[in-house]
Structure formats: structure tokens, C-alpha cells
Design a protein around this motif. Sequence first.
Motif, short mmCIF file in Angstrom:
data_model
loop_
_atom_site.label_atom_id
_atom_site.label_comp_id
_atom_site.label_asym_id
_atom_site.label_seq_id
_atom_site.Cartn_x
_atom_site.Cartn_y
_atom_site.Cartn_z
N ALA A 280 0.84 -1.21 0.00
CA ALA A 280 0.00 0.00 0.00
C ALA A 280 0.87 1.25 0.00
O ALA A 280 0.58 2.23 -0.70
CB ALA A 280 -0.92 0.00 1.21
N LYS A 281 1.94 1.23 0.77
CA LYS A 281 2.87 2.36 0.82
C LYS A 281 3.51 2.59 -0.54
O LYS A 281 3.68 3.72 -0.98
CB LYS A 281 3.94 2.04 1.88
N LEU A 282 3.85 1.50 -1.22
CA LEU A 282 4.45 1.60 -2.55
C LEU A 282 3.47 2.21 -3.55
O LEU A 282 3.85 3.07 -4.35
CB LEU A 282 4.88 0.21 -3.02
N VAL A 283 2.22 1.77 -3.49
CA VAL A 283 1.21 2.29 -4.43
C VAL A 283 0.95 3.77 -4.19
O VAL A 283 0.79 4.54 -5.13
CB VAL A 283 -0.10 1.47 -4.31
N LYS A 284 0.96 4.19 -2.92
CA LYS A 284 0.70 5.60 -2.61
C LYS A 284 1.91 6.50 -2.85
O LYS A 284 1.77 7.71 -2.92
CB LYS A 284 0.28 5.73 -1.14
N SER A 285 3.10 5.90 -2.97
CA SER A 285 4.31 6.71 -3.10
C SER A 285 4.42 7.35 -4.49
O SER A 285 3.66 7.03 -5.40
CB SER A 285 5.54 5.84 -2.85
N ASP A 286 5.39 8.22 -4.61
CA ASP A 286 5.63 8.91 -5.87
C ASP A 286 6.32 7.95 -6.84
O ASP A 286 7.29 7.29 -6.50
CB ASP A 286 6.52 10.14 -5.62
N VAL A 287 5.85 7.90 -8.06
CA VAL A 287 6.37 6.97 -9.06
C VAL A 287 7.82 7.29 -9.40
O VAL A 287 8.64 6.39 -9.56
CB VAL A 287 5.50 7.02 -10.34
N LYS A 288 8.19 8.54 -9.48
CA LYS A 288 9.55 8.91 -9.84
C LYS A 288 10.55 8.45 -8.78
O LYS A 288 11.64 8.01 -9.09
CB LYS A 288 9.65 10.42 -10.02
N VAL A 289 10.16 8.54 -7.53
CA VAL A 289 11.03 8.12 -6.44
C VAL A 289 11.25 6.61 -6.48
O VAL A 289 12.36 6.12 -6.31
CB VAL A 289 10.44 8.53 -5.07
N VAL A 290 10.20 5.85 -6.76
CA VAL A 290 10.30 4.39 -6.83
C VAL A 290 11.24 3.98 -7.96
O VAL A 290 12.09 3.12 -7.79
CB VAL A 290 8.90 3.77 -7.03
N ALA A 291 11.11 4.63 -9.11
CA ALA A 291 11.96 4.29 -10.25
C ALA A 291 13.42 4.64 -9.96
O ALA A 291 14.33 3.90 -10.32
CB ALA A 291 11.48 5.03 -11.49
N ALA A 292 13.66 5.74 -9.28
CA ALA A 292 15.03 6.15 -8.96
C ALA A 292 15.65 5.18 -7.97
O ALA A 292 16.83 4.83 -8.08
CB ALA A 292 15.04 7.56 -8.40
N LYS A 293 14.89 4.72 -6.98
CA LYS A 293 15.41 3.78 -6.00
C LYS A 293 15.73 2.44 -6.65
O LYS A 293 16.67 1.76 -6.25
CB LYS A 293 14.42 3.58 -4.86
N ALA A 294 14.97 2.06 -7.63
CA ALA A 294 15.19 0.77 -8.28
C ALA A 294 16.47 0.78 -9.11
O ALA A 294 17.11 -0.25 -9.28
CB ALA A 294 14.00 0.44 -9.18
N LYS A 295 16.89 1.94 -9.60
CA LYS A 295 18.06 2.02 -10.47
C LYS A 295 19.38 2.01 -9.71
O LYS A 295 20.38 1.56 -10.22
CB LYS A 295 17.99 3.29 -11.33
N ARG A 296 19.40 2.52 -8.49
CA ARG A 296 20.68 2.64 -7.80
C ARG A 296 20.70 1.82 -6.52
O ARG A 296 19.69 1.52 -5.93
CB ARG A 296 20.97 4.10 -7.47
N SER A 297 21.91 1.51 -6.10
CA SER A 297 22.09 0.81 -4.84
C SER A 297 22.50 1.85 -3.80
O SER A 297 23.51 2.52 -3.97
CB SER A 297 23.17 -0.25 -4.98
N PRO A 298 21.77 2.01 -2.71
CA PRO A 298 22.05 3.09 -1.76
C PRO A 298 23.36 2.93 -1.00
O PRO A 298 23.96 3.91 -0.61
CB PRO A 298 20.87 3.03 -0.80
N LYS A 299 23.85 1.72 -0.82
CA LYS A 299 25.05 1.52 -0.01
C LYS A 299 26.33 1.60 -0.85
O LYS A 299 27.40 1.82 -0.31
CB LYS A 299 24.99 0.17 0.70
N ALA A 300 26.25 1.39 -2.13
CA ALA A 300 27.44 1.32 -2.96
C ALA A 300 28.14 2.67 -3.09
O ALA A 300 29.35 2.76 -2.98
CB ALA A 300 27.09 0.78 -4.33
N ALA A 301 27.40 3.74 -3.31
CA ALA A 301 28.01 5.05 -3.56
C ALA A 301 28.77 5.60 -2.35
O ALA A 301 29.91 6.04 -2.52
CB ALA A 301 26.93 6.03 -4.00
N PRO A 302 28.25 5.60 -1.14
CA PRO A 302 29.01 6.16 -0.02
C PRO A 302 30.31 5.41 0.27
O PRO A 302 31.30 6.01 0.62
CB PRO A 302 28.05 6.04 1.16
N ARG A 303 30.33 4.10 0.08
CA ARG A 303 31.53 3.34 0.34
C ARG A 303 32.65 3.73 -0.62
O ARG A 303 33.79 3.90 -0.23
CB ARG A 303 31.26 1.84 0.20
#
Length: 114
Positions: A80-103
Amino acid sequence: MANTRSAAKQARKSSRLRLLNKKAGDELRQAAKKIKNLVKEGLKDEATALLKGYQSMVDKAAKKGRLKKNTSIRRTSRIAKLVKSDVKVVAAKAKRSPKAAPRKAAKKATPPAA
């Protein structure tokens, strides 16, 4: 191999219930995947329409003991949270790995030891 009639019956019952549980789990995963893909494609109206059916499926699985109560609540909440969320944010999160860049940035910033 079962030694008694009751053990043989229990084995048959167990295998039958295993198939039912596996089928229910597969249906739940497929429904969730379908909703996630619709959200990624930007089709929020279709995803919202499927959400109610998904919630019903998860609740029935919890009622029958195929899922634990908190697991069913967690799954419906996340979808439900995913459906209500912003589509652009979901697509951006799917493309990148959050832990890889800071390391990588942290490794480059430290000078080599002399």
C-alpha cells in the motif's frame, strides 16, 4: 515410509497441504510482483485497483494459517505504501544501490597510508 495407517494418512495429508500452501504463496508473490511492476511503469490507477484484491488474498492466507498475522500486515502495508508513493522516487530507488556510492566515496577520500 510410514509404519502405521495413521502415519500413512498423516503423510498424505501433509503432502496435500504442502501443495496448497505452495500454490497460495506463489499466487501472493505473483500478485505483489504485478502491482510493483505497474507502479514502476507509472500505472498507479491499475495498481490501486489490484491492491484491494491483494489485501484480501493476504488476509485470507493469514486466516487459514498460511501466513502469520504480522507477516500479512507487513506485506499489505508495504504494498500500500508503494502504491501511494511517488512513481519517480520508486523508479530512482530501483536504479541505484544506496550503499554502494558512499563506500566508494569514502575509500577515495582517504589518502593512502605511507
